[in-house]
Design an enzyme around this catalytic site. Structure first.
Site, PDB file in Angstrom:
ATOM      1  N   ASP A   1      10.383  15.880   9.796  1.00 12.99           N
ATOM      2  CA  ASP A   1       9.794  15.755   8.602  1.00 12.99           C
ATOM      3  C   ASP A   1       8.293  15.891   8.598  1.00 12.99           C
ATOM      4  OD1 ASP A   1      10.299  15.096   6.012  1.00 12.99           O
ATOM      5  OD2 ASP A   1      10.416  13.002   6.314  1.00 12.99           O
TER       6      ASP A   1
ATOM      7  N   PHE B   1      13.135   4.181   2.373  1.00 13.75           N
ATOM      8  CA  PHE B   1      13.627   3.294   3.410  1.00 13.75           C
ATOM      9  C   PHE B   1      12.876   2.081   3.563  1.00 13.75           C
ATOM     10  CE2 PHE B   1      14.405   7.790   4.164  1.00 13.75           C
ATOM     11  CZ  PHE B   1      15.632   7.654   4.123  1.00 13.75           C
TER      12      PHE B   1
ATOM     13  N   ILE C   1       0.832  -1.107   0.184  1.00 10.08           N
ATOM     14  CA  ILE C   1      -0.006   0.028   0.077  1.00 10.08           C
ATOM     15  C   ILE C   1       0.843   1.337   0.022  1.00 10.08           C
ATOM     16  CG2 ILE C   1      -2.031  -1.117   1.136  1.00 10.08           C
ATOM     17  CD1 ILE C   1      -1.006   0.043   3.589  1.00 10.08           C
ATOM     18  N   GLY C   2       2.025   0.998  -0.013  1.00 13.94           N
ATOM     19  CA  GLY C   2       3.056   2.330   0.178  1.00 13.94           C
ATOM     20  C   GLY C   2       4.432   1.921  -0.077  1.00 13.94           C
TER      21      GLY C   2
ATOM     22  N   GLY D   1       8.857   3.687  -0.250  1.00 13.60           N
ATOM     23  CA  GLY D   1       9.535   4.921  -0.177  1.00 13.60           C
ATOM     24  C   GLY D   1      11.082   4.695   0.011  1.00 13.60           C
TER      25      GLY D   1
ATOM     26  N   VAL E   1       5.531  -0.657   2.644  1.00 14.92           N
ATOM     27  CA  VAL E   1       4.657  -1.011   3.504  1.00 14.92           C
ATOM     28  C   VAL E   1       3.582  -1.826   2.841  1.00 14.92           C
ATOM     29  CG1 VAL E   1       2.665   0.274   5.142  1.00 14.92           C
ATOM     30  CG2 VAL E   1       4.650   1.399   4.182  1.00 14.92           C
TER      31      VAL E   1
END
Length: 715
Positions: free
Chosen positions: A517, A401, A396-397, A399, A404
């Site tokens: 952030d 790092f 679902i995601g 990035g 997810v």
């Protein structure tokens, strides 16, 4: 002619009476009664004929031999081989029309009201390739038995770009659309049925479903290649139209129609006593389907409600094949294919054994003594199974790092599992300490960390599952997830929610937490539209009264406070600056910066200086926003974006401003910038922030990029 004959017969008999005095009175009485009976029968016959003229009924169980009854044009044709009416083949950019050749009387001459009508037809749509079909067809009431000048693609062979929407068209159509509808938004999908009144922008549009029972719906695809039956029933006295569409394989007509509407404007479409009924169809460029009609019945009446014949599929021609016929292979080729298949199956069996063995090893885990002492620890096997073995479809995601996954734990329900690979820049013990500290944070406007798990070189973070995803996706994604712009009330509550979460981190928890952030992609929105600040991968914890030791520049371009480019020391004031940029982004609906030296705070400040700050509000909101709240939010955002850290308000003051508990101070006309310092800042920001650190992260992108500061130095 019969009436003239009767009157002539009466005159002859009367003349005969005067000329023949010998005839008896009894014979003349019989003659008179015969004439009166004949005229009464003729009167009844004329009434029956008049009623018949207002009724039309026909049924085509296939179309072979009915070329004289159906007028076809363009790509439409009646196939002699199977008797199917083909509206279009799979050629690109073609149209086809097929109309019943005789006009249908649909307006009662005496009452000038529309007559009732009912029609039923069975059709088949076969795409050129799976997922690449188009564009559909219509059942149409038209003043002409053809549609001259009609265009292909989204115009469906019915209208064209110049006359679409004109009231002079006098056409009504029920469209069976297999691609995105005419002028629909990006979020509108195909496979729908619509009602069109002089316009291909449907007045009513519904996804294709049928009612299996009163409370259960089943969807299906129009371009499935299987026979589908449609029923249209219009009742003239009540101006009501029912449309029912369903696959013929279910064997019955659903009692509940798919569309049931009053169509009062149909009387404005059908202005003449007679219209033509039939079908139009079209294909497009790169998208095409073959459209067939297997059978068709129609009935209309200006008296009792007509009922068109229910078409028995077993009596219709065989439906067209869904796939092209394939030529058989020669025996040597078949033998070679069989041999290769056996070898392939053997290799696949070996691969399956290897994968299962490797998976069984991965699912196991040896626990170290120190791991038992830390709370919120999950077993790797549980997370492995909860995410369906970290299946790609559950992502679902992602990035810089990690990735997810959506998961489902029996004890917690839906969760988000972040899978992070450790880097050499951070020791494992320090990372464990960070998990322990951040795991103790608890606030309604922070993403809740449920726990963690270590497995070899992977670290798994388990968070609450947030269904609406990130604020960034809701503000900027196209098409939007929910198909609508965030309302002003929702935006203002999100702003106050993020502010409340930051106040908790800065002043209300046992230590000072600097997020470092804060940005739209790190704010998640739950099902009740509550904001939750997440992604603590760059966060730092400090004892109250100590100074920060971190000197490495981290953050996201556009949200970074100007002092970070000089000393790299994050603080609560730098979080306030990022919050101010986020606040302006929520109100304005614009990203904080771009590649052309655009800075959102400068842009809003220009409006404020010129006395028109409300012009900066997101244009997608139109006039649907609270002017007082919008102006308040914009001014608070500008205060938070001041160049000087000491001039920025604390998060406690921000909340007091937003709640109206304290008056706003005056704003420095240049936010504390000189023109030269502003240009110098922009240059430093562009030069000192790497693209990896500055790039926007996606939902739940919890980065692990940190400096060399440790817990002992006041992390």
């Amino acid at each position: 002619m019969l009436l003239k004959f009767a009157y002539a017969l009466k005159r002859s008999l009367t003349s005969y009476h005067h000329q023949s005095q010998e005839s008896s009175r009894f014979s003349m009485g019989i003659a008179r009664r015969s004439i009166e009976t004949l005229m009464f029968l003729l009167f009844l016959s004329s009434n029956v004929l008049a009623d018949a003229s207002t009724t039309t009924k026909f049924t085509f169980l296939g179309f072979r031999g009915n070329q004289t009854e159906i007028q076809t044009e363009q790509a439409a044709t009646i196939q002699e081989t199977d008797g199917l009416l083909r509206l279009t083949n799979r050629d690109h950019n073609v149209t086809g029309t097929a109309f019943y050749r005789k006009p249908i009387r649909l307006r009662d001459g005496s009452s000038n009201k529309l007559c009732s009508f009912s029609t039923s037809f069975v059709f088949v749509i076969i795409p050129s390739s799976p997922g690449n079909g188009g564009f559909g067809f219509t059942f149409t009431l038209s003043p002409t038995p053809n549609r001259p000048g009609a265009e292909s693609a989204q115009y469906l062979g019915l209208l064209n770009r110049s006359n679409n929407g004109n009231s002079s068209n006098h056409v009504f159509a029920v469209e069976f659309d297999t691609v995105q509808g005419f002028k629909d938004g990006d979020d509108r999908r195909g496979n729908h049925v619509g009602l069109d009144f002089n316009n291909l922008s449907s007045a009513v549009q519904e996804p294709v479903i049928y009612h299996d029972t009163d409370d259960r719906k089943e969807d299906f695809q129009l371009e499935s290649g299987e026979p589908i039956q449609a029923h249209l029933d219009y009742d003239g006295p009540t101006d009501s139209l029912n449309v029912t569409v369903y696959p013929t394989r279910i064997g019955f007509k659903p009692e509940t129609p798919m569309i049931s509407r009053q169509v009062l404007n149909l009387s404005q479409i059908v202005t003449k006593e007679e219209v033509y009924v039939g079908f139009t169809s079209a294909t497009g460029k790169g998208q095409s389907s073959a459209h067939y009609v297997m059978g068709w019945s129609f009935a209309s009446s200006c008296g009792e409600s007509p009922v068109s014949s229910w078409l028995n599929v077993s009596l219709l021609p065989r439906s067209p094949p869904n796939v092209s016929s394939k030529k058989g292979y020669d025996s040597p080729v078949v033998a070679l294919i069989a041999s290769l298949s056996i070898v392939t199956l053997f290799l696949l069996a070996l691969l399956f054994v290897f994968v299962m063995y490797k998976r069984r090893i991965e699912e196991g885990e040896a626990l170290e003594d120190w791991e038992i002492d830390y709370p919120h620890r999950f077993n790797y096997k549980d997370l492995y199974l909860a995410t369906k073995r970290f299946k790609e479809s559950e992502i679902i995601g992602s990035g810089g790092f990690g990735v997810v996954y959506r998961g489902n734990l029996p004890s917690l329900g839906p969760v988000a599992v972040k899978k992070i690979t450790q880097t050499s820049q951070q020791g494992f013990r320090e990372f464990v300490a960070e998990i322990e500290s951040l795991g103790r944070l608890s606030h309604k406007n922070l993403v809740n960390l449920q726990g963690w798990c270590k497995h070899k070189k992977d670290l798994l973070l388990v968070y609450d599952y947030i269904p609406n995803g990130s604020l960034d996706s809701l503000l900027c994604a196209k098409p939007r997830r929910n198909g609508v712009v965030l309302t002003w009330e929702e935006r203002f509550e999100i702003i106050k929610g993020v502010a409340s979460g930051l106040l908790y981190l800065h002043e209300e928890w046992e230590q000072v937490v600097i997020h470092r952030d804060v940005k739209a992609s790190n704010v998640l929105v739950d099902a009740e539209m509550n904001a939750k600040l997440g992604d603590f991968g760059l966060a730092r914890l400090y004892e109250r009264g100590t100074l920060t030791q971190t000197t490495k520049v981290v953050g996201t371009l556009g949200y970074m406070a100007p002092e970070l480019t000089r000393n790299g020391k994050g603080s609560t004031a730098s979080d306030v600056f990022a919050f101010g940029v986020l606040l302006l982004e929520i109100v304005c609906g614009r990203r904080p910066t771009n590649t052309e030296n655009f800075f959102l705070a400068d842009w809003v400040m220009d409006f404020h200086t010129n006395g028109g700050v409300l012009r900066a509000v997101d244009q997608k909101l139109g006039s649907s926003f609270n002017g007082r709240e919008a102006k308040l939010a914009l001014v608070v955002g500008l205060l938070c974006c001041h160049q000087k850290p000491t001039a920025r308000p604390t998060m406690r003051k921000v909340i007091r401003y937003l709640n109206g508990d304290e008056d706003l101070p005056e704003i420095d006309g240049n936010l504390g910038f000189s023109d030269s310092s502003r240009d110098h800042l922009r240059a430093n920001v562009v030069c000192n922030v790497s693209s990896d650190i500055a790039s926007s992260s996606t939902t739940f992108s919890f980065s692990t990029e940190v400096s060399t500061g440790s817990l002992g130095n006041g992390r």
